[in-house]
Motif scaffolding. Structure first.
Motif, PDB file in Angstrom:
ATOM      1  N   VAL A 279     -23.689  82.513 -74.079  1.00 51.95           N
ATOM      2  CA  VAL A 279     -23.826  82.291 -72.644  1.00 51.95           C
ATOM      3  C   VAL A 279     -23.025  81.032 -72.342  1.00 51.95           C
ATOM      4  O   VAL A 279     -23.372  79.945 -72.801  1.00 51.95           O
ATOM      5  N   CYS A 280     -21.951  81.193 -71.587  1.00 53.87           N
ATOM      6  CA  CYS A 280     -20.990  80.102 -71.408  1.00 53.87           C
ATOM      7  C   CYS A 280     -20.863  79.684 -69.945  1.00 53.87           C
ATOM      8  O   CYS A 280     -20.950  80.515 -69.042  1.00 53.87           O
ATOM      9  N   ARG A 281     -20.638  78.398 -69.755  1.00 55.57           N
ATOM     10  CA  ARG A 281     -20.156  77.922 -68.461  1.00 55.57           C
ATOM     11  C   ARG A 281     -18.650  78.187 -68.444  1.00 55.57           C
ATOM     12  O   ARG A 281     -17.946  77.815 -69.389  1.00 55.57           O
ATOM     13  N   VAL A 282     -18.177  78.805 -67.372  1.00 52.72           N
ATOM     14  CA  VAL A 282     -16.753  79.082 -67.255  1.00 52.72           C
ATOM     15  C   VAL A 282     -16.285  78.629 -65.878  1.00 52.72           C
ATOM     16  O   VAL A 282     -16.828  79.046 -64.856  1.00 52.72           O
ATOM     17  N   THR A 283     -15.289  77.750 -65.862  1.00 51.11           N
ATOM     18  CA  THR A 283     -14.682  77.310 -64.608  1.00 51.11           C
ATOM     19  C   THR A 283     -13.463  78.185 -64.344  1.00 51.11           C
ATOM     20  O   THR A 283     -12.450  78.070 -65.021  1.00 51.11           O
ATOM     21  N   CYS A 284     -13.592  79.069 -63.359  1.00 59.49           N
ATOM     22  CA  CYS A 284     -12.536  80.048 -63.091  1.00 59.49           C
ATOM     23  C   CYS A 284     -11.505  79.560 -62.068  1.00 59.49           C
ATOM     24  O   CYS A 284     -10.400  80.109 -62.004  1.00 59.49           O
ATOM     25  N   GLY A 285     -11.857  78.560 -61.264  1.00 64.26           N
ATOM     26  CA  GLY A 285     -10.896  78.025 -60.301  1.00 64.26           C
ATOM     27  C   GLY A 285     -10.393  79.077 -59.330  1.00 64.26           C
ATOM     28  O   GLY A 285     -11.162  79.893 -58.812  1.00 64.26           O
ATOM     29  N   ALA A 286      -9.098  79.067 -59.061  1.00 69.12           N
ATOM     30  CA  ALA A 286      -8.483  80.077 -58.194  1.00 69.12           C
ATOM     31  C   ALA A 286      -8.340  81.367 -58.995  1.00 69.12           C
ATOM     32  O   ALA A 286      -7.655  81.405 -60.014  1.00 69.12           O
ATOM     33  N   ILE A 287      -8.985  82.413 -58.518  1.00 68.92           N
ATOM     34  CA  ILE A 287      -9.068  83.671 -59.259  1.00 68.92           C
ATOM     35  C   ILE A 287      -8.054  84.688 -58.738  1.00 68.92           C
ATOM     36  O   ILE A 287      -7.971  84.933 -57.532  1.00 68.92           O
ATOM     37  N   ASN A 288      -7.305  85.272 -59.648  1.00 70.28           N
ATOM     38  CA  ASN A 288      -6.396  86.361 -59.303  1.00 70.28           C
ATOM     39  C   ASN A 288      -7.170  87.667 -59.499  1.00 70.28           C
ATOM     40  O   ASN A 288      -7.378  88.120 -60.622  1.00 70.28           O
ATOM     41  N   TYR A 289      -7.595  88.265 -58.403  1.00 66.12           N
ATOM     42  CA  TYR A 289      -8.441  89.467 -58.434  1.00 66.12           C
ATOM     43  C   TYR A 289      -7.586  90.725 -58.458  1.00 66.12           C
ATOM     44  O   TYR A 289      -6.594  90.834 -57.731  1.00 66.12           O
ATOM     45  N   THR A 290      -7.969  91.686 -59.292  1.00 58.08           N
ATOM     46  CA  THR A 290      -7.294  92.982 -59.301  1.00 58.08           C
ATOM     47  C   THR A 290      -8.302  94.104 -59.525  1.00 58.08           C
ATOM     48  O   THR A 290      -9.208  93.978 -60.357  1.00 58.08           O
ATOM     49  N   ASP A 291      -8.153  95.184 -58.758  1.00 60.31           N
ATOM     50  CA  ASP A 291      -8.981  96.374 -58.967  1.00 60.31           C
ATOM     51  C   ASP A 291      -8.111  97.579 -59.316  1.00 60.31           C
ATOM     52  O   ASP A 291      -8.524  98.718 -59.158  1.00 60.31           O
ATOM     53  N   GLU A 292      -6.896  97.304 -59.798  1.00 59.10           N
ATOM     54  CA  GLU A 292      -5.992  98.379 -60.183  1.00 59.10           C
ATOM     55  C   GLU A 292      -6.417  98.985 -61.518  1.00 59.10           C
ATOM     56  O   GLU A 292      -6.815  98.264 -62.439  1.00 59.10           O
ATOM     57  N   VAL A 293      -6.306 100.304 -61.618  1.00 61.47           N
ATOM     58  CA  VAL A 293      -6.650 100.982 -62.866  1.00 61.47           C
ATOM     59  C   VAL A 293      -5.707 100.550 -63.980  1.00 61.47           C
ATOM     60  O   VAL A 293      -6.115 100.288 -65.111  1.00 61.47           O
TER      61      VAL A 293
ATOM     62  N   THR B  90     -10.324  77.112 -52.348  1.00 62.58           N
ATOM     63  CA  THR B  90      -9.940  78.420 -52.852  1.00 62.58           C
ATOM     64  C   THR B  90     -11.015  79.428 -52.509  1.00 62.58           C
ATOM     65  O   THR B  90     -12.156  79.049 -52.186  1.00 62.58           O
ATOM     66  N   GLN B  91     -10.681  80.701 -52.552  1.00 59.14           N
ATOM     67  CA  GLN B  91     -11.658  81.742 -52.255  1.00 59.14           C
ATOM     68  C   GLN B  91     -12.791  81.695 -53.259  1.00 59.14           C
ATOM     69  O   GLN B  91     -12.564  81.594 -54.467  1.00 59.14           O
ATOM     70  N   ARG B  92     -14.011  81.777 -52.753  1.00 65.99           N
ATOM     71  CA  ARG B  92     -15.175  81.703 -53.632  1.00 65.99           C
ATOM     72  C   ARG B  92     -15.682  83.106 -53.979  1.00 65.99           C
ATOM     73  O   ARG B  92     -15.711  84.003 -53.141  1.00 65.99           O
TER      74      ARG B  92
END
Length: 217
Positions: free
Chosen positions: A149-163, A48-50
């Motif tokens: 302060v947490c470890r978070v496994t995000c996996g495949a991320i759905n990225y959005t920069d929409e307002v 997946t995208q890193r």
């Protein structure tokens, strides 16, 4: 989420009072199992995208952040599953409950808002997490605030920069279509504030450290 600007007047300074490490075998086992299984699934699908979290990138090679860089290096965060150290603001008594019993999805979004759906919200910046932190009014943590302060496994991320993103579409990509495992809302790009990471399964997070602090006027 809230779009308070980075340069807003009134953003407080912080004084760290204590840092405590959480060692909870039950929550860790759930998190570790989820992370390892997700790693196998992602590898089988071709990867997946890193992404990179600023909790790590901003301390690399910085002389005044050597201790933080060593901490991240020792953590062995898995890049292949987009595992990051991220921050979650709360009050100290709630932080203790989370460390004992993990995050509750039934409370998700109750303090952070639901721009990206009723999930668990995490930030890269302490000033962003402080927006959601509150203080205990009495007891041993009176007048102190908390950040996990947490470890978070995000996996495949759905990225959005929409307002104004399509919240339902984002949530469906994780919970219905299952094409993604988390959401990254880039308010830094679209509004000049901060990025937020959102997950919808508490097995994707392990609360590793509690930071107790006070605000300094």
């Amino acid at each position: 989420t809230r779009d308070r600007g980075r340069d807003s007047k009134g953003v407080p300074k912080f004084e760290v009072v204590a840092v405590q490490r959480n060692e909870n075998p039950k929550i860790w086992a759930q998190y570790y199992t989820f992370r390892e299984q997700l790693g196998l699934k992602i590898a089988a699908s071709g990867g997946t995208q890193r992404y990179d979290a600023k909790t790590a990138s901003t301390v690399r090679g910085q002389a005044d952040a050597a201790d933080a860089e060593r901490l991240i290096q020792r953590a062995g965060l898995r890049e292949d599953v987009n595992e990051f150290y991220l921050l979650h603001g709360t009050k100290p008594s709630a932080a203790q409950t989370i460390c004992d019993s993990n995050f509750l999805l039934t409370k998700a979004g109750s303090n952070a808002g639901t721009l990206y759906g009723p999930g668990l919200y995490f930030a890269e910046a302490s000033t962003k997490s402080d927006e959601y932190a509150t203080d205990d009014k009495d007891g041993i943590f009176a007048n102190l605030f908390g950040i996990l302060v947490c470890r978070v496994t995000c996996g495949a991320i759905n990225y959005t920069d929409e307002v104004t993103p399509s919240t339902q579409s984002l949530v469906d990509s994780v919970l219905q279509k299952r094409t993604h495992h988390s959401i990254l809302g880039d308010r830094e790009k679209c509004r000049g504030t901060y990025r937020e990471f959102i997950i919808f399964d508490n097995q994707q997070v392990y609360p590793e450290f509690v930071v107790l602090y006070r605000r300094i006027d």
